[in-house]
Motif scaffolding. Structure first.
Motif, short mmCIF file in Angstrom:
data_model
loop_
_atom_site.label_atom_id
_atom_site.label_comp_id
_atom_site.label_asym_id
_atom_site.label_seq_id
_atom_site.Cartn_x
_atom_site.Cartn_y
_atom_site.Cartn_z
N VAL A 99 0.82 -1.21 0.00
CA VAL A 99 0.00 0.00 0.00
C VAL A 99 0.85 1.26 0.00
CG1 VAL A 99 -1.71 1.31 1.30
CG2 VAL A 99 -1.92 -1.17 1.11
N LEU A 100 1.87 1.28 0.87
CA LEU A 100 2.67 2.49 1.01
C LEU A 100 3.83 2.53 0.02
CD1 LEU A 100 2.79 2.64 4.91
CD2 LEU A 100 1.19 3.78 3.36
N GLY A 101 4.36 1.36 -0.33
CA GLY A 101 5.48 1.31 -1.26
C GLY A 101 5.06 1.24 -2.72
N HIS A 102 3.76 0.97 -2.96
CA HIS A 102 3.22 0.89 -4.32
C HIS A 102 4.02 -0.08 -5.19
CE1 HIS A 102 0.84 4.42 -3.24
NE2 HIS A 102 1.95 5.04 -2.90
N ASP A 103 4.29 -1.27 -4.61
CA ASP A 103 5.10 -2.24 -5.36
C ASP A 103 4.25 -3.11 -6.29
OD1 ASP A 103 3.80 -3.87 -3.60
OD2 ASP A 103 5.59 -4.64 -2.60
N GLY A 104 2.94 -2.93 -6.26
CA GLY A 104 2.06 -3.64 -7.19
C GLY A 104 1.67 -5.04 -6.77
N ASP A 105 2.24 -5.55 -5.69
CA ASP A 105 1.90 -6.90 -5.22
C ASP A 105 0.68 -6.81 -4.29
OD1 ASP A 105 1.79 -9.50 -4.47
OD2 ASP A 105 3.62 -9.48 -3.26
N THR A 106 -0.46 -7.29 -4.78
CA THR A 106 -1.70 -7.19 -4.01
C THR A 106 -1.96 -8.43 -3.15
OG1 THR A 106 -2.98 -8.10 -5.86
CG2 THR A 106 -2.74 -5.69 -5.74
N HIS A 107 -1.10 -9.44 -3.24
CA HIS A 107 -1.36 -10.67 -2.50
C HIS A 107 -1.43 -10.45 -0.98
CE1 HIS A 107 -0.10 -12.44 -6.39
NE2 HIS A 107 -0.95 -13.39 -6.06
N PRO A 108 -0.53 -9.66 -0.37
CA PRO A 108 -0.63 -9.47 1.08
C PRO A 108 -1.94 -8.84 1.52
CG PRO A 108 1.53 -8.79 0.29
CD PRO A 108 0.68 -9.03 -0.92
N THR A 109 -2.44 -7.86 0.75
CA THR A 109 -3.70 -7.22 1.13
C THR A 109 -4.87 -8.19 1.00
OG1 THR A 109 -3.99 -6.36 -1.13
CG2 THR A 109 -2.88 -4.93 0.47
N ILE A 110 -4.82 -9.04 -0.03
CA ILE A 110 -5.89 -10.04 -0.19
C ILE A 110 -5.86 -11.04 0.96
CG2 ILE A 110 -6.70 -11.93 -1.64
CD1 ILE A 110 -5.72 -10.35 -4.07
N VAL A 111 -4.65 -11.50 1.31
CA VAL A 111 -4.51 -12.46 2.41
C VAL A 111 -5.01 -11.84 3.72
CG1 VAL A 111 -2.85 -13.72 3.84
CG2 VAL A 111 -2.63 -13.74 1.35
N PHE A 112 -4.61 -10.59 3.98
CA PHE A 112 -5.05 -9.94 5.21
C PHE A 112 -6.57 -9.81 5.24
CE2 PHE A 112 -6.07 -6.45 8.02
CZ PHE A 112 -5.20 -6.62 9.09
N ALA A 113 -7.15 -9.38 4.13
CA ALA A 113 -8.60 -9.19 4.08
C ALA A 113 -9.34 -10.50 4.30
CB ALA A 113 -9.00 -8.56 2.75
N ILE A 114 -8.90 -11.57 3.63
CA ILE A 114 -9.57 -12.86 3.78
C ILE A 114 -9.44 -13.37 5.21
CG2 ILE A 114 -9.48 -15.28 3.10
CD1 ILE A 114 -8.74 -14.36 0.28
N ALA A 115 -8.23 -13.24 5.79
CA ALA A 115 -8.03 -13.69 7.17
C ALA A 115 -8.91 -12.89 8.14
CB ALA A 115 -6.56 -13.56 7.56
N TYR A 116 -9.01 -11.60 7.92
CA TYR A 116 -9.85 -10.77 8.80
C TYR A 116 -11.32 -11.16 8.67
CZ TYR A 116 -12.33 -6.63 10.49
OH TYR A 116 -13.18 -5.77 11.15
N ILE A 117 -11.78 -11.32 7.44
CA ILE A 117 -13.19 -11.69 7.22
C ILE A 117 -13.50 -13.03 7.87
CG2 ILE A 117 -14.88 -12.32 5.45
CD1 ILE A 117 -13.31 -10.35 3.58
N ALA A 118 -12.63 -14.02 7.62
CA ALA A 118 -12.86 -15.36 8.16
C ALA A 118 -12.84 -15.34 9.69
CB ALA A 118 -11.81 -16.33 7.63
N THR A 119 -11.90 -14.59 10.27
CA THR A 119 -11.80 -14.54 11.73
C THR A 119 -13.02 -13.88 12.35
OG1 THR A 119 -9.38 -14.41 11.54
CG2 THR A 119 -10.35 -13.77 13.65
N ARG A 120 -13.46 -12.77 11.77
CA ARG A 120 -14.63 -12.08 12.31
C ARG A 120 -15.90 -12.92 12.17
NH1 ARG A 120 -15.36 -6.67 12.54
NH2 ARG A 120 -17.40 -7.32 13.36
N VAL A 121 -16.07 -13.54 11.00
CA VAL A 121 -17.28 -14.35 10.79
C VAL A 121 -17.29 -15.55 11.73
CG1 VAL A 121 -18.45 -15.87 9.14
CG2 VAL A 121 -17.62 -13.64 8.40
N TYR A 122 -16.14 -16.20 11.85
CA TYR A 122 -16.06 -17.36 12.74
C TYR A 122 -16.31 -16.94 14.18
CZ TYR A 122 -14.25 -21.64 14.84
OH TYR A 122 -14.12 -22.80 15.57
N GLY A 123 -15.75 -15.81 14.58
CA GLY A 123 -15.98 -15.33 15.94
C GLY A 123 -17.42 -14.96 16.20
#
Length: 406
Positions: free
Chosen positions: A101-125
């Motif tokens: 996000v801040l370095g604008h390196d074009g790799d979106t995989h970390p943001t996708i992983v973070f979003a999916i993990a957050y969604i799954a954790t919140r829904v499961y909780g």
């Protein structure tokens, strides 16, 4: 003593379990990982991302913390472990999210992983609650409306990812402020009655599924908030030690480490020894659980920010901090004391004279240093912040006997 009194005593004496403490440690590891976001010269984008990620960790922690609070002895340890794994994935993704996000390196995989993990954790909780339970104190943890923008963010990139994350967090915060647990309970009961009548015709009322409201255990709730604050402060000390280990050792580093330790230990004294539930100047039973939880989010976020600033001072040595770094440290300390003023006034633990002195020494002094201390070294600035905290500790200790007598 009757049975009700005995049950109340058992409820009051309940303490956090080992599994709950283990869970808290993983969440605080995520908070510590946010140091990768701010860096040495934080700008508005970095601070915004830092805030979003911190709130994501905090909301995930709150979901499971309140579940274990209400479930008590029926808490499923396996459920907490699965939640911890999801949080662990979020923690591991933080550096990549910062670079993406801040370095604008074009790799979106970390943001996708973070979003999916957050969604799954919140829904499961949110699915942890027993059927028919509605949490009256903080109903947002049982609902997932704020996750819809996060789901949409999986298919976008760039700035729109952060925009959608911010919208999702804002929805959750709005639900926290606007949704009443009692009103939600009545709506759920009315909807269930209507649905049951539509599907099966008129039923005897006793055969309808039961929906009831549940509330937090105040003693356990305050203990978890206090323990979380202690762990955040401990992790802050670890960050400072890690930064000192990488610096060239001299008397200045030792003095900065001592001042940093005094500052963080002083916050421990104000938040835990002279506070309640990890909040400075708060008294037991004076504010609702929802308000205490919201203030706890702000205070822990501020303390984590102070830790990042102290680590930055260790790296800069005796040189003056950059403007953003100076404002981050001074602003965080001023915000900490501003929140202390709010809790003191809200819990009626402060008279007018004490409130004014807290505002002048805890808010005005740090802000003036942030505004005017252009040429002052970072080490001197940390020493000034430590003196401010020590002054507050001295005053609280001096006033404690008088309060006890009252």
């Amino acid at each position: 003593m009757n049975t009700a009194d005995e049950a109340e005593d058992v409820r009051t004496e309940r303490h956090a379990s080992w599994a709950e403490l283990f869970f808290d440690l993983v969440v605080v590891a995520g908070v510590a990982a946010l140091a990768h976001v701010l860096g040495s010269e934080p700008d508005a984008a970095a601070l915004g991302l830092y805030t979003l990620l911190f709130l994501a960790f905090w909301l995930s922690w709150t979901t499971f913390m309140l579940y274990s609070n209400v479930a008590a002895g029926k808490t499923r340890v396996v459920r907490l472990m699965i939640g911890m794994f999801g949080l662990g994935v979020m923690v591991a993704s933080v550096p990549g999210v910062a670079h993406s996000v801040l370095g604008h390196d074009g790799d979106t995989h970390p943001t996708i992983v973070f979003a999916i993990a957050y969604i799954a954790t919140r829904v499961y909780g949110s699915r942890s609650w027993r059927r028919g339970e509605v949490l009256l104190d903080f109903p947002v943890v049982q609902y997932s409306a704020g996750l819809l923008p996060w789901i949409a963010s999986i298919w976008v990139d760039g700035r729109w990812t952060l925009v959608l994350w911010a919208v999702g967090i804002a929805l959750d915060l709005l639900l926290i402020l606007a949704v009443s647990g009692d009103k939600l309970l009545k709506q759920a009961q009315a909807a269930l009655t209507t649905r049951a009548g539509t599907r099966h015709g008129a039923r005897p009322e006793g055969k309808l599924p039961v929906i009831h409201g549940v509330s937090v255990d105040p003693a356990h709730f305050s203990e978890r908030l206090g323990l979380f604050m202690i762990i955040v402060l401990g992790e802050s000390v670890v960050q400072v030690i890690g930064a000192a280990a990488e610096a060239h050792y001299d008397v200045g580093v030792l003095a900065t480490g001592l001042a940093s330790f005094v500052l963080l230990a002083g916050m421990f004294g104000l938040s835990v020894v002279f506070g309640y539930a990890g909040l400075p100047h708060l008294r037991a039973g004076r504010i609702p659980a929802r308000a205490a939880l919201g203030l706890h989010c702000l205070v822990t976020g501020v303390v984590a920010t102070v830790a990042v600033s102290l680590s930055s001072v260790m790296k800069h040595g005796s040189d003056p901090l950059p403007g953003q770094g100076r404002w981050l440290l001074c602003g965080a300390v001023a915000t900490y004391f501003a929140l202390g003023v709010i809790t003191g006034v809200a819990s009626h633990s402060s008279d007018m004279q004490r409130t004014i002195s807290r505002i002048i020494t805890g808010i005005v002094v740090p802000l003036l240093l942030g505004l005017l201390a252009h040429g002052i070294g970072g080490r001197t600035l940390v020493a000034c912040m430590a003196l401010v905290v020590l002054a507050h500790l001295w005053f609280e200790r001096r006033m404690a006997p008088a309060e006890g007598g009252a």
